[in-house]
Each structure stands twice: as structure tokens, then as C-alpha cells.
Write a protein that holds these residues in place. Structure first.
Motif, PDB file in Angstrom:
ATOM      1  N   GLU A 249      -5.327  15.702   3.834  1.00 26.96           N
ATOM      2  CA  GLU A 249      -4.503  16.714   4.505  1.00 26.96           C
ATOM      3  C   GLU A 249      -3.285  16.080   5.155  1.00 26.96           C
ATOM      4  N   THR A 250      -3.449  14.894   5.719  1.00 25.43           N
ATOM      5  CA  THR A 250      -2.319  14.200   6.349  1.00 25.43           C
ATOM      6  C   THR A 250      -1.236  13.892   5.330  1.00 25.43           C
ATOM      7  N   VAL A 251      -1.648  13.367   4.176  1.00 23.88           N
ATOM      8  CA  VAL A 251      -0.674  13.045   3.135  1.00 23.88           C
ATOM      9  C   VAL A 251      -0.035  14.316   2.590  1.00 23.88           C
ATOM     10  N   SER A 252      -0.842  15.342   2.364  1.00 23.45           N
ATOM     11  CA  SER A 252      -0.324  16.603   1.836  1.00 23.45           C
ATOM     12  C   SER A 252       0.722  17.210   2.760  1.00 23.45           C
ATOM     13  N   GLN A 253       0.431  17.217   4.054  1.00 26.69           N
ATOM     14  CA  GLN A 253       1.372  17.790   5.016  1.00 26.69           C
ATOM     15  C   GLN A 253       2.647  16.965   5.105  1.00 26.69           C
TER      16      GLN A 253
ATOM     17  N   ARG B 295       0.861  -1.179   0.000  1.00 27.01           N
ATOM     18  CA  ARG B 295       0.000   0.000   0.000  1.00 27.01           C
ATOM     19  C   ARG B 295       0.899   1.231   0.000  1.00 27.01           C
ATOM     20  N   VAL B 296       0.639   2.148  -0.919  1.00 23.83           N
ATOM     21  CA  VAL B 296       1.386   3.407  -0.981  1.00 23.83           C
ATOM     22  C   VAL B 296       0.391   4.561  -0.995  1.00 23.83           C
ATOM     23  N   GLU B 297       0.826   5.694  -0.476  1.00 24.08           N
ATOM     24  CA  GLU B 297      -0.006   6.899  -0.445  1.00 24.08           C
ATOM     25  C   GLU B 297       0.808   8.078  -0.932  1.00 24.08           C
ATOM     26  N   GLY B 298       0.170   8.959  -1.677  1.00 25.63           N
ATOM     27  CA  GLY B 298       0.878  10.130  -2.150  1.00 25.63           C
ATOM     28  C   GLY B 298       0.036  10.955  -3.101  1.00 25.63           C
ATOM     29  N   GLU B 299       0.729  11.766  -3.900  1.00 25.27           N
ATOM     30  CA  GLU B 299       0.083  12.678  -4.839  1.00 25.27           C
ATOM     31  C   GLU B 299       0.284  12.184  -6.265  1.00 25.27           C
TER      32      GLU B 299
ATOM     33  N   GLY C 268      -2.631  15.936  -9.090  1.00 26.57           N
ATOM     34  CA  GLY C 268      -2.826  16.722  -7.879  1.00 26.57           C
ATOM     35  C   GLY C 268      -3.684  16.032  -6.838  1.00 26.57           C
ATOM     36  N   ASP C 269      -4.373  14.957  -7.222  1.00 28.58           N
ATOM     37  CA  ASP C 269      -5.170  14.206  -6.248  1.00 28.58           C
ATOM     38  C   ASP C 269      -4.247  13.443  -5.298  1.00 28.58           C
ATOM     39  N   PHE C 270      -4.669  13.357  -4.043  1.00 29.02           N
ATOM     40  CA  PHE C 270      -3.973  12.521  -3.066  1.00 29.02           C
ATOM     41  C   PHE C 270      -4.709  11.192  -3.001  1.00 29.02           C
ATOM     42  N   VAL C 271      -3.968  10.100  -3.159  1.00 29.46           N
ATOM     43  CA  VAL C 271      -4.610   8.796  -3.303  1.00 29.46           C
ATOM     44  C   VAL C 271      -3.900   7.731  -2.481  1.00 29.46           C
ATOM     45  N   ARG C 272      -4.620   6.630  -2.295  1.00 28.50           N
ATOM     46  CA  ARG C 272      -4.044   5.413  -1.709  1.00 28.50           C
ATOM     47  C   ARG C 272      -4.136   4.322  -2.768  1.00 28.50           C
ATOM     48  N   ILE C 273      -3.029   3.621  -2.997  1.00 23.77           N
ATOM     49  CA  ILE C 273      -2.994   2.570  -4.006  1.00 23.77           C
ATOM     50  C   ILE C 273      -2.521   1.272  -3.369  1.00 23.77           C
ATOM     51  N   ASP C 274      -3.290   0.208  -3.586  1.00 25.07           N
ATOM     52  CA  ASP C 274      -2.884  -1.141  -3.202  1.00 25.07           C
ATOM     53  C   ASP C 274      -2.558  -1.897  -4.479  1.00 25.07           C
ATOM     54  N   GLY C 275      -1.425  -2.575  -4.490  1.00 25.76           N
ATOM     55  CA  GLY C 275      -1.070  -3.331  -5.682  1.00 25.76           C
ATOM     56  C   GLY C 275       0.195  -4.122  -5.490  1.00 25.76           C
ATOM     57  N   GLU C 276       0.539  -4.854  -6.530  1.00 26.13           N
ATOM     58  CA  GLU C 276       1.705  -5.733  -6.496  1.00 26.13           C
ATOM     59  C   GLU C 276       2.912  -5.034  -7.101  1.00 26.13           C
ATOM     60  N   VAL C 277       4.047  -5.159  -6.449  1.00 30.84           N
ATOM     61  CA  VAL C 277       5.289  -4.581  -6.955  1.00 30.84           C
ATOM     62  C   VAL C 277       5.905  -5.553  -7.953  1.00 30.84           C
ATOM     63  N   GLU C 278       6.156  -5.061  -9.161  1.00 28.20           N
ATOM     64  CA  GLU C 278       6.785  -5.880 -10.184  1.00 28.20           C
ATOM     65  C   GLU C 278       7.964  -5.132 -10.780  1.00 28.20           C
ATOM     66  N   ARG C 279       8.846  -5.889 -11.391  1.00 27.09           N
ATOM     67  CA  ARG C 279       9.982  -5.284 -12.079  1.00 27.09           C
ATOM     68  C   ARG C 279       9.825  -5.551 -13.573  1.00 27.09           C
ATOM     69  N   ARG C 280       9.708  -4.479 -14.353  1.00 28.37           N
ATOM     70  CA  ARG C 280       9.529  -4.604 -15.789  1.00 28.37           C
ATOM     71  C   ARG C 280      10.630  -3.836 -16.504  1.00 28.37           C
TER      72      ARG C 280
END
Length: 738
Positions: free
Chosen positions: A334-338, A257-261, A302-314
Motif C-alpha cells: 500500500e505504501t508503494v502504491s500510494q 534497492r528499488v521498489e515499484g510496480e 501489477g505486483d508491487f515488489v522490492r528488487i535488490d541488484g547491481e546496476v549495469e549498462r548494456r
């Protein structure tokens, strides 16, 4: 198979996953990904992209009517060791113009088959209609124990059998017609055919649509499953802890799970790729609905989002295969933005400015250099493109190359894409030091196209040795209307109006310091070391290269300490000056880097020899045709450049008048002028108030239409019909200031 010997008449549909599986010489059908200054990026398959360079086109790049997502035909010319694919132009741009179409399936059973046999079907042969973004194969979440490959394979087989009981039945036990799923529904079996094991949610969906099917299998006996309990188990299974992007390389093959912009969105011929930035880095997150269809259309830059997914190397690069994307709102956003803002402030501003050598004009602008370095580093961290504008002179190119040398490694570190440095850093030389409406309109047009085509942020525009006079206010103002950040770095005095207009101004004259012995190249090299300390040694010789004369000794000594003696410094300066003239609107990134940083003495010597041959021939003709006179005790040398120089060949008029002035000046009161059809260039041994000269001359010749066209270049425009009156008025006005 006769078609093998006539591959030039056949186009191929590529079903591989590596550029090294492509066959040079073949024509492939691809999808336009986007444009760059140097060509078009074309997707040949998910995560396999090639570059159709503008030199391969049979027309101007600007005249192409392709839009992102359009199907096109291209030829694979070469696949480089690093995976970059060079594409060639195909004169045939419709299927009907080819004699046939074949499948290129390097690892599959369909290789070489005609396209018609497999159209509309998934790669496993079954019709597939994707209804939501799906990841690749199912893997364990972060923290789960790692099983052996054999155990994992058995587990996947059992999972497939459990989800697809009809496949496990004896051959004579065919399903009744009423038991079959509706054609438009996507079943777990369909998903599995695409290479992904069914999830708990897939099982629930399958049970909803096929509740009447009674599984009869020697391997698995399906038990009734309550939807609520399965969904609860699925929710528990995806309760993941957040992982920092700079740590995902330790989780390849796991769900994270990653969070960011969201900093950019690009639609390829396969998945939609969201570029996500958190406080530690940037990662590509691919979400697939079906080929070329936008996943999560409500998600914007510009949206702040949460993404769940599989890490792959391509292709050697990390990528997150998105299973679920959630737009964060209110407190979560706001938490992610700050979190990002705090990390950005800490990382963007350098600790201090450490000048390359002791030089008072540089030391005087330490704070503004810090501000400029922070703005540039922040743009990289925010995934904001950087556009560098500098004059098409040796000094301008040196300044631009210094900043480029510092910024490109930061972009490569921040962004996983091989071509990121071309998307996020652009250097565009200017014909003159005025940043006028023509240049500004060009920049605004491009940045709006990039915003609309690639969802890119508006850029930071960095002006080096340009844009610091009032003549640039209109252009700077146009950038300001769109909110584009503007940073100006100049060694020559800047006007007050510019200081009020731009976001950051680096200018020693604003600090009350005489910077007559400072070049833009020396100032930019110091800025480069502040942006990226790792390039300090790389740029230490650049200040010496930027001076035509009167280079401070400390810069010459610094260059010598790094292996650049006086002769090599001169050759580099001359070579850069020559290359700056040809194709002056191009950055010539690789060529300039070869000259300045690879220290190829053979290359520098060859180009500088051409510089001297061309310059000497022009100077010899000019000196023989100089008109010399005295005006109120001031010695004057005038060259009719229309009559006695090649206007459209090297050297440019500005460089010609500089060299003439250096060679012909005599005493402290000397003026050199080159006179063209409707403009003249003025050089003087004394410090002239250039605007005052133009104002006085305009009063003396009011019908001549005199105007200061370039303060930095000493260029004055006039009406061609009043050429003689304009010259006499300018010479008289200049003599008044001695």
C-alpha cells in the motif's frame, strides 16, 4: 578452415555481448522474443536482440507458427550504428538442414569450434545448472568506498580462492572421490565460472555440501564457519537504502534497492526481464535462472515488489541485474502504491491548456482537452500501451501524427528499451469514421495477445475524428467490456450515447459551440501541445495542413510564421492524402514524419505532383459524365462511379466526391452524389440532417434497404437490386431539407 568460406552453410551460436560483434551474412540460432505489427524480435544472446521485419519473410507474418521461446534460425543482414540488428529470413529452420554448426565467441577461446565440442557446458567449460536468479559479477553496495581496479581484481581472486580451496592445492594433492560435490549441485565454483564471484550465501551452501573437505592452500587456510553467523553477515551486507529509478545512473556498478510496480514481464532466450516502475521512472530488471527459463514465476504484472541488484549498462542502456526480488504485501504494498499514485497525479495532468492560436471552438473544450492529455500522459507513466485510431484521410493522418509527435518522446524518456515506442504506441488508420465491430475486434484481439504474450497492460484507445456517433457504440462497448480506457476527440458533433459510453470526450458541440470551421487536425495539434509542450513548434503548421478549404486565417499565419508558406502547406496536404490512400491500414510512421516534420520539400513536391496527376485525370472523366438535373429547385449532379471512375485506384470515392462538389457546386442549393453498386456518397451546400434524410428516403423506397453507413462520410448503403429506387428516394429526401 574451409568452413569460413562456406559460412552460408553453417549456423553459429553467438556468445558475445554486443550487437557490433555479430558478423553480417552469417546465420545464427536465436530465440523468439515476441511479435510486433512490423515483424518478429529474435534474441541472439542475452541483451542482443534483432528484428526480423515482415518484409523479409517468405510468408505473411500472421501465418508464422513461432511462439515466444522457440528456437529459430535467422541471418544477420546488417548491424546499425545505434546497435539495431536487421535480420533476414532463413529458409533452413532445423539444424539438420545446415552442413555444420560453430561457436561465435568474439572474446573467448572457443571461437570457431564445432558446437558438438561444447554442448551442455557453461561458457567457462564447466557444467552449470542454475537453481536461482543470479546477478553478474559481485560489486560493492551503494555507499561503499571505491577501490582501484588492481585492488578490486586482487580481492576477487582471493575470494575465488577462498571459496574453491581445491583449486589452490598442489597438482599432486588431488581431492579424494568422496570429497567431490554431487553432480547436480551448483557450487560456488560453478557460479564463479559463469562470471560471478561467490557470495557469503554461496560459501554457506558450499560448506553444507562439502563440510568434510579440508582446504590445503598456500594462499588461504579455510576456518570453520558457523552458518548462522555467515547468514547474519550476508543479511547485514544487503541492507540497502532505496534508490529512485531516475537516479540509478549514478550507481552503475553498485548494488541498489528499488521498489515499484511490475508493468511488464518478457522472457528472452536468456534472462527474464521485469520492467519496474517507481514514482520517478521505469527500469529493466533482468533475473537469470538458466537460458530461456522464467525466473520468479509467481511475479505478475501489477505486483508491487522490492528488487535488490547491481546496476549495469548494456548496449548503452541501464539495467538492474536482479539478485533478490520480493513481492510486497499489505502495508508495504500500500505504501508503494500510494507513492506511485501521488506522483502519477502530480505528473500526468498538465497545468493548463495553451491553444496554438485564438479559436473559440478550441477554447470551449479546454477542460476536456486537459482530461484527454492527462489520460494519455498517465498511460505513458503507467506503461500502458496507447492505440490511436484515425481516419485514412489527410485530416486524420495529420491528427494522428500530431499526437504521435507528442507521445513518442515521453515513451523514450520513460522506458529504457530502444524499441519501446513500438510496443507502447500504435497508430492504426481506419477506412471510415465509424469505429465498428471489425476494428474493435481487431484491437481487442491484439491487446489480448499482447497481454498473454508480453504481460502488457490493456491499452488506452484514442479515437481521432472517429467513434463519436451512435454507429460506433458496439465497437466502443466491446472495448469497455475489457476495461480498456477510451478517449474520443472529434470536431464534428458527437452523439449523447457516445458521451455516456467513453471515458473522455473532447467535442465542441457538447459545449454548445459551432465548430463548422474546426478540423480534427487543428484540435489534435492543440492536444499534442498539451501532452508535451516541447513539440508546440513542431506541430504549429499542422492545423493549416489539415484543411482542404476555408482554413481560418490564424492557422495559415501560424504556419507561415514557422516557415510553411501556402504552397508548401498545399503540397503537404496533397502528399499526405495520396499516401493515406495507399496501404491505408498501415501507419507509415517514418514516411509521414519525413513529410510533416522534416519539411523535405523535394519529397512533398514529388508526392503531391503524383496526387494532382491522378486526381485531375479522374476529375476530368467524372465531369464529362455527370448527370445534372433539378429537383424542387435544388440543383443535382450525379456521377455513376461504377461506370466512370476507377474504383480500386486513387482517388478514393470519398475524396472524389469532395473534389467534384467543390468544383461543380453552383449556388446555395446544390447536391452532389456519386452512385456505386450498393452505396452512394452525398454532399450538399446546405446543412443536412443526414439521419433524417436516410429515414425519409427509407420511407419512400422501403424495398431498397437504405441505411446510414457513415454519418461523417455521408455514405448511404442500399440493396444493389433497388439501385435506381434508392437514388431517387435519397435525392427527394435531401431536397426536402432545403
Amino acid at each position: 578452415m574451409d568452413w569460413i568460406t562456406h559460412e552460408e552453410d553453417v549456423w553459429f551460436e553467438f556468445r558475445g555481448n554486443s550487437p557490433h560483434q555479430l558478423v553480417p551474412g552469417r546465420f545464427y540460432k536465436g530465440t523468439v522474443d515476441g511479435y510486433a505489427d512490423f515483424g518478429v524480435f529474435v534474441d541472439l544472446a542475452p541483451n542482443v536482440t534483432g528484428l526480423l521485419h515482415r518484409s523479409e519473410l517468405d510468408r505473411r507474418l500472421e501465418s508464422l507458427e513461432w511462439e515466444p521461446g522457440d528456437d529459430v534460425f535467422v541471418q544477420v543482414k546488417n548491424v546499425r550504428d545505434n546497435g539495431n540488428v536487421d535480420l533476414g529470413w532463413s529458409i533452413r529452420e532445423s539444424e539438420s538442414e545446415f552442413r555444420g554448426a560453430r561457436i561465435h565467441d568474439p572474446d573467448g577461446d572457443h571461437d570457431g569450434e564445432p558446437i558438438e565440442k561444447d554442448r551442455g557446458r557453461g561458457r567457462g567449460g564447466s557444467t552449470v545448472i542454475k537453481t536461482k536468479p543470479v546477478a553478474g559479477k559481485k560489486t560493492k553496495p551503494v555507499g561503499a568506498a571505491t577501490e582501484s581496479a588492481e585492488t578490486e581484481s586482487e580481492s576477487e581472486q582471493e575470494s575465488e580462492q577462498a571459496a574453491e580451496p581445491e583449486q589452490a592445492a598442489e597438482p599432486e594433492q588431488a581431492a579424494e572421490p568422496e570429497q567431490a560435490a554431487e553432480p547436480e549441485q551448483t557450487t560456488a565454483a560453478d557460479e564463479s565460472a559463469e562470471g560471478r564471484a561467490p557470495t557469503a550465501k554461496d560459501v554457506v551452501d558450499d560448506l553444507d555440501t562439502s563440510a568434510s573437505v579440508e582446504a590445503e592452500s598456500e594462499f588461504v587456510e579455510a576456518e570453520p564457519v558457523e552458518e548462522e553467523s555467515v547468514e547474519e553477515e550476508a543479511e547485514e551486507a544487503v541492507e540497502l537504502e532505496r534508490v529512485a529509478i531516475d537516479d540509478i545512473e549514478n550507481h552503475v556498478g553498485n548494488f541498489v534497492r528499488v521498489e515499484g510496480e511490475i508493468v511488464s514481464v518478457r522472457q528472452t532466450g536468456g534472462p527474464t526481464v521485469f520492467e519496474l516502475r517507481d514514482e520517478t521512472g521505469v527500469a529493466d530488471c533482468a533475473a537469470f535462472v538458466e537460458a530461456g527459463v522464467r525466473a520468479y514465476p509467481g511475479v505478475e504484472v501489477g505486483d508491487f515488489v522490492r528488487i535488490d541488484g547491481e546496476v549495469e549498462r548494456r548496449r548503452g542502456e541501464l539495467q538492474i541485474e536482479t539478485e533478490e526480488l520480493t513481492i510486497l504485501e499489505d502495508d508495504e504494498a500500500e505504501t508503494v502504491s500510494q507513492r506511485l499514485a501521488d506522483a502519477l497525479s502530480d505528473e500526468a495532468r498538465p497545468d493548463a491548456i495553451a491553444p496554438l492560436v485564438e479559436h473559440e471552438p478550441v477554447a470551449s473544450v479546454g477542460k476536456s482537452l486537459l482530461d484527454a492529455a492527462e489520460a494519455i500522459r498517465r498511460a505513458v507513466l503507467e506503461s500502458r500501451p496507447i492505440v490511436v485510431r484515425h481516419t485514412a484521410t489527410a485530416d486524420g493522418y495529420v491528427a494522428g501524427a500530431a499526437v504521435e509527435r507528442a507521445v513518442l518522446p515521453l515513451i523514450r524518456t520513460e522506458h529504457p528499451r530502444d524499441d519501446a515506442e513500438y510496443h507502447y504506441f500504435t497508430r492504426r488508420p481506419l477506412e471510415e469514421a465509424v469505429y465498428g465491430m471489425d476494428a474493435a475486434t481487431n484491437d481487442v484481439t491484439r491487446m489480448l495477445e499482447d497481454r498473454d504474450r508480453h504481460d502488457e497492460k490493456l491499452p488506452l484507445v484514442l479515437l481521432l475524428g472517429a467513434g463519436s456517433t451512435a454507429e460506433s457504440l458496439d465497437g466502443l462497448g466491446l472495448l469497455g467490456v475489457y476495461g480498456s480506457e477510451r478517449v474520443v476527440v472529434d470536431a464534428a458533433p458527437a452523439d449523447d450515447e457516445v458521451a455516456d459510453e467513453v471515458d473522455v470526450l473532447v467535442n465542441p458541440a457538447r459545449e454548445g459551440v459551432d465548430a463548422s470551421d474546426l478540423s480534427v487536425g487543428a484540435l489534435a495539434a492543440t492536444l499534442a501541445a498539451a501532452i508535451n509542450e516541447d513539440v508546440r513548434d513542431d506541430v504549429s503548421h499542422l492545423p493549416a495542413v489539415s484543411y482542404w478549404e476555408n482554413c481560418p486565417q490564424q492557422y495559415l499565419d501560424l504556419a507561415a510564421d514557422h516557415g510553411f508558406d501556402a504552397d508548401l502547406v498545399r503540397e503537404l496536404r496533397e502528399a499526405i492524402a495520396l499516401e493515406a490512400y495507399y496501404q491505408s491500414y498501415q501507419d507509415k510512421r517514418e514516411l509521414i514524419a519525413d513529410l510533416l516534420f522534416d519539411a523535405d520539400e523535394a519529397l512533398a513536391g514529388h508526392v503531391s505532383e503524383q496526387f494532382r496527376i491522378k486526381l485531375e485525370a479522374e476529375i476530368e472523366t467524372a465531369q464529362a459524365n455527370l448527370e445534372r438535373r433539378e429537383i424542387d429547385g435544388v440543383s443535382v449532379a450525379v456521377l455513376d462511379s461504377d461506370a466512370f471512375s476507377h474504383r480500386f485506384d486513387f482517388p478514393p470515392t470519398e475524396l472524389l466526391v469532395d473534389e467534384l462538389h467543390r468544383r461543380t457546386r453552383d449556388g446555395d442549393q446544390f447536391v452532389t452524389v456519386t452512385l456505386g453498386t450498393d452505396e452512394l456518397y452525398l454532399r450538399s451546400t446546405g446543412a443536412l440532417d443526414f439521419r433524417a434524410v436516410v429515414e425519409s428516403a427509407a420511407e419512400k423506397a422501403p424495398v431498397a434497404g437504405l441505411a446510414a453507413a457513415g454519418i461523417r462520410e455521408g455514405r448511404i448503403e442500399f440493396l444493389s437490386g433497388a439501385r435506381d429506387e434508392a437514388l431517387e428516394a435519397v435525392l427527394a429526401a435531401a431536397a426536402e431539407q432545403f
